[in-house]
Design an enzyme around this catalytic site. Structure first.
Site, PDB file in Angstrom:
ATOM      1  N   ARG A  86       0.819  -1.210   0.000  1.00  0.00           N
ATOM      2  CA  ARG A  86       0.000   0.000   0.000  1.00  0.00           C
ATOM      3  C   ARG A  86       0.855   1.263   0.000  1.00  0.00           C
ATOM      4  O   ARG A  86       0.556   2.222  -0.724  1.00  0.00           O
ATOM      5  CB  ARG A  86      -0.945  -0.018   1.189  1.00  0.00           C
ATOM      6  CG  ARG A  86      -1.874  -1.230   1.168  1.00  0.00           C
ATOM      7  CD  ARG A  86      -2.971  -1.153   2.185  1.00  0.00           C
ATOM      8  NE  ARG A  86      -3.952  -0.146   1.804  1.00  0.00           N
ATOM      9  CZ  ARG A  86      -5.134  -0.012   2.408  1.00  0.00           C
ATOM     10  NH1 ARG A  86      -5.458  -0.819   3.388  1.00  0.00           N
ATOM     11  NH2 ARG A  86      -5.978   0.931   2.026  1.00  0.00           N
ATOM     12  N   ASP A 105       9.060  -6.854  -6.372  1.00  0.00           N
ATOM     13  CA  ASP A 105       8.083  -7.399  -5.432  1.00  0.00           C
ATOM     14  C   ASP A 105       7.626  -8.741  -5.972  1.00  0.00           C
ATOM     15  O   ASP A 105       6.822  -8.804  -6.900  1.00  0.00           O
ATOM     16  CB  ASP A 105       6.883  -6.469  -5.253  1.00  0.00           C
ATOM     17  CG  ASP A 105       5.991  -6.891  -4.089  1.00  0.00           C
ATOM     18  OD1 ASP A 105       5.880  -8.119  -3.854  1.00  0.00           O
ATOM     19  OD2 ASP A 105       5.416  -6.023  -3.418  1.00  0.00           O
ATOM     20  N   ARG A 145      11.475  -0.249   7.360  1.00  0.00           N
ATOM     21  CA  ARG A 145      11.868  -0.938   8.577  1.00  0.00           C
ATOM     22  C   ARG A 145      13.390  -0.979   8.647  1.00  0.00           C
ATOM     23  O   ARG A 145      14.062  -1.254   7.647  1.00  0.00           O
ATOM     24  CB  ARG A 145      11.323  -2.385   8.614  1.00  0.00           C
ATOM     25  CG  ARG A 145       9.808  -2.478   8.706  1.00  0.00           C
ATOM     26  CD  ARG A 145       9.296  -2.058  10.077  1.00  0.00           C
ATOM     27  NE  ARG A 145       7.859  -2.258  10.208  1.00  0.00           N
ATOM     28  CZ  ARG A 145       6.942  -1.348   9.915  1.00  0.00           C
ATOM     29  NH1 ARG A 145       7.306  -0.171   9.444  1.00  0.00           N
ATOM     30  NH2 ARG A 145       5.656  -1.616  10.094  1.00  0.00           N
ATOM     31  N   GLU A 161      17.135   1.645  17.525  1.00  0.00           N
ATOM     32  CA  GLU A 161      16.671   3.026  17.611  1.00  0.00           C
ATOM     33  C   GLU A 161      16.673   3.486  19.068  1.00  0.00           C
ATOM     34  O   GLU A 161      16.050   2.841  19.904  1.00  0.00           O
ATOM     35  CB  GLU A 161      15.277   3.154  16.995  1.00  0.00           C
ATOM     36  CG  GLU A 161      15.290   2.859  15.497  1.00  0.00           C
ATOM     37  CD  GLU A 161      13.951   3.052  14.808  1.00  0.00           C
ATOM     38  OE1 GLU A 161      12.937   3.305  15.504  1.00  0.00           O
ATOM     39  OE2 GLU A 161      13.917   2.965  13.569  1.00  0.00           O
ATOM     40  N   HIS A 206      12.820   8.394  12.713  1.00  0.00           N
ATOM     41  CA  HIS A 206      11.616   7.569  12.580  1.00  0.00           C
ATOM     42  C   HIS A 206      10.357   8.445  12.610  1.00  0.00           C
ATOM     43  O   HIS A 206       9.490   8.323  13.475  1.00  0.00           O
ATOM     44  CB  HIS A 206      11.553   6.514  13.680  1.00  0.00           C
ATOM     45  CG  HIS A 206      10.720   5.328  13.286  1.00  0.00           C
ATOM     46  ND1 HIS A 206      10.946   4.051  13.741  1.00  0.00           N
ATOM     47  CD2 HIS A 206       9.637   5.221  12.463  1.00  0.00           C
ATOM     48  CE1 HIS A 206      10.054   3.213  13.224  1.00  0.00           C
ATOM     49  NE2 HIS A 206       9.248   3.915  12.450  1.00  0.00           N
ATOM     50  N   LEU A 207      10.243   9.278  11.571  1.00  0.00           N
ATOM     51  CA  LEU A 207       9.145  10.247  11.489  1.00  0.00           C
ATOM     52  C   LEU A 207       8.024   9.813  10.552  1.00  0.00           C
ATOM     53  O   LEU A 207       7.131  10.604  10.256  1.00  0.00           O
ATOM     54  CB  LEU A 207       9.688  11.601  11.012  1.00  0.00           C
ATOM     55  CG  LEU A 207      10.733  12.276  11.899  1.00  0.00           C
ATOM     56  CD1 LEU A 207      11.165  13.603  11.293  1.00  0.00           C
ATOM     57  CD2 LEU A 207      10.204  12.470  13.319  1.00  0.00           C
ATOM     58  N   ALA A 220       5.280   8.229  10.740  1.00  0.00           N
ATOM     59  CA  ALA A 220       3.896   8.437  11.179  1.00  0.00           C
ATOM     60  C   ALA A 220       3.724   9.746  11.934  1.00  0.00           C
ATOM     61  O   ALA A 220       2.646   9.990  12.493  1.00  0.00           O
ATOM     62  CB  ALA A 220       3.460   7.279  12.073  1.00  0.00           C
TER      63      ALA A 220
END
Length: 530
Positions: free
Chosen positions: A151, A171, A232, A261, A279-280, A282
């Site tokens: 997605r 993929d 990830r 992290e 790790h921004l 979201a």
């Protein structure tokens, strides 16, 4: 009548509370205050958290009334899902809440790399004016590789298309037809590494994808390559990336995620051609609000006994008790089918035979799809979004019912084809008072094998001495064979062995067995634990 207690353990938006509505006793607690959290959980029917509250075995044990834990976000590292499942506590999250934010951050990193934005910003802030030092490149007419067309990868492709780029992707679980719809050419990973000017990564972290891009891949990349990982940590081998940047094998990289992290690789972080963010993916107002509202709605559904779109550990909803035991069986059959197919799937029939057909068994189709995708997608797969993933990949899915079952009271079969035209099938049932899940057919061969976490399936020409050969090979490797069954079409024809083993088999052992017995096919099946 006493209202169910919904405990909010971290700061959530007013829209989250509004989405809960007036039917609940909404209470708040500081989830990082352990004593206060444990005390408040004693009366909680639902718990809403973000990432700071640790919902571990101790917390779940303190919450005897708890029915659902809702994480207002995607990651679930702070929730002990196995313990929650064992306690009958549903765990839900908001898997689509951050997909736009994550896609936009990846594109921001691509543009930042192309135009040296962080370095130019820092230079000017320091009082310098060095325009020639920050000459960049355009995205226009460049080749952009997308690793993972889930997605988020799809959103990235859709947003990059207007830049006038050539889109390629790696993929193995996406059909050429779906890629063509997106205007993307599918390539192997090596082909993509050689062709791309920019690469952005959007795949789940699994044992197979950890370190997917490392020294061999950087060695064949263009020196102009700029690569982004906002998916990830660990999919790009950080040590290999450090070496590639230091040696000038690639032009630059951007990381939003790290193996540990905060990151613990100072040499990599210090690389002048590395762009980093903490790790921004979201971290937008919109993503945070979407996450809160989504889990509030899931909590309402869960406490009302309805089907929960984003349950990650159980099938919610009003399901007949006679049907419910078949759900984990069919999920695992879906995983077995995916392992047997080992590539993009074109069609899938979920065939239900026996007494079960007197009930609504539509949830079994959802369970099959969840099992099919659980190891191959970045997103958390649920019973509601699994059909969407199938649709996005162009998979034709049918539910077929037949009240007649010849050999067992009920049998469920997954049968389908891959995009290459190969056909595959697996069947299972539940037997005895304890409802033991068993495989009853694999690739057209009748068997009766209890489902376990680790199986090996292989076919070969039926002849004496084969069992001794693979038995010795597993024994030397320290892999214990717990059970075994052999089926064959005719004596001296093709035989199929299904082994149950106590642990995953090393790939080199499987390769040796494949060669020593001249196996026409050998598949290791390692199932996600229930």
């Amino acid at each position: 009548m006493t209202k169910p207690v919904v405990l909010i353990a971290e700061q959530l938006s007013p829209a989250t509370v509004a989405a809960l509505g007036p039917d609940f006793d909404v209470r708040e607690v500081d989830g990082t205050d352990r004593a206060a959290l444990l005390a408040a959980l004693a009366e909680a029917d639902a718990l809403l958290v973000r990432s700071a509250t640790q919902v571990d075995a101790e917390a779940i044990a303190a919450a005897s009334r708890l029915k659902v834990v809702a994480r207002a976000g995607v990651g679930l590292d702070n929730v002990d899902i196995p313990t929650a499942t064992k306690a009958g506590v549903m765990v839900v999250n908001a898997p689509t809440s951050n997909i736009v934010s994550a896609a936009e951050l990846a594109i921001a990193h691509l543009l930042g790399l192309a135009r040296h934005l962080p370095e130019a910003h820092a230079s000017l802030k320091a009082g310098e004016w060095k325009r020639s030092r920050f000459t960049g490149v355009e995205l226009y007419e460049k080749t952009v590789g997308i690793v993972g067309l889930g997605r988020i990868g799809t959103l990235v492709a859709q947003r990059l298309a207007p830049f006038g780029v050539t889109l390629v992707a790696y993929d193995p679980y996406v059909t050429p037809a779906r890629a063509q719809q997106l205007g993307v050419q599918l390539l192997s990973l090596d082909e993509l590494m050689r062709a791309a000017d920019f690469i952005t990564v959007h795949i789940p972290k699994t044992p197979e994808t950890t370190g997917l891009i490392g020294d061999p891949e950087f060695a064949i990349a263009k020196p102009e390559l700029r690569i982004v990982n906002a998916s990830r940590g660990g999919i790009i081998d950080e040590d290999a990336l450090d070496r590639a940047l230091a040696a000038g094998l690639i032009a630059g990289a951007a990381l939003d995620v790290f193996t540990a992290e905060p990151p613990r690789n100072p040499a990599l972080i210090a690389q002048p051609n590395l762009q980093v963010t903490p790790h921004l993916g979201a971290s937008t107002d919109e993503a945070q609000e979407k996450a809160g509202v989504a889990v509030a709605r899931s909590v309402r559904l869960a406490l009302d006994g309805e089907l929960v779109p984003d349950a990650v550990n159980v099938a919610g909803g009003v399901i007949d008790p006679y049907v419910r035991p078949g759900i984990p069986l069919v999920e695992r059959l879906g995983q077995v089918f995916a392992a047997l197919a080992a590539g993009p799937i074109a069609t899938l029939d979920v065939e239900v035979r026996g007494d079960l057909t007197e009930y609504d068994v539509s949830v079994l189709k959802l369970a099959a799809l969840k099992g099919l995708f659980v190891r191959t997608l970045t997103e958390n797969v649920s019973y509601v979004n699994a059909p969407l993933f199938a649709e996005e990949r162009g998979i034709q899915v049918r539910l077929i019912t037949d009240p007649v079952s010849a050999d067992f009271r009920n049998v469920i079969t997954l049968k389908g084809t891959t995009t290459t035209g190969a056909t595959h099938s697996v069947s299972g049932t539940l037997t005895g008072p304890k409802q033991i899940a068993k495989l009853t057919e694999v690739e057209g061969y009748d068997v009766e094998v209890p489902l376990a976490d680790h199986h090996v399936v292989f076919t070969y020409t039926d002849r004496p001495g084969i069992v001794a050969q693979y038995g010795a090979a597993f024994g030397e490797a320290g892999v214990n064979i717990a059970a075994m069954q052999i089926a064959r079409d005719v004596a001296g024809g093709t035989a199929l062995s299904v082994l149950t083993i106590d642990s995953e088999a090393p790939e080199e052992v499987l390769d040796d067995i494949r060669a020593s017995i001249d196996a026409s096919r050998l598949v290791a099946i390692d199932l996600v634990a229930e």
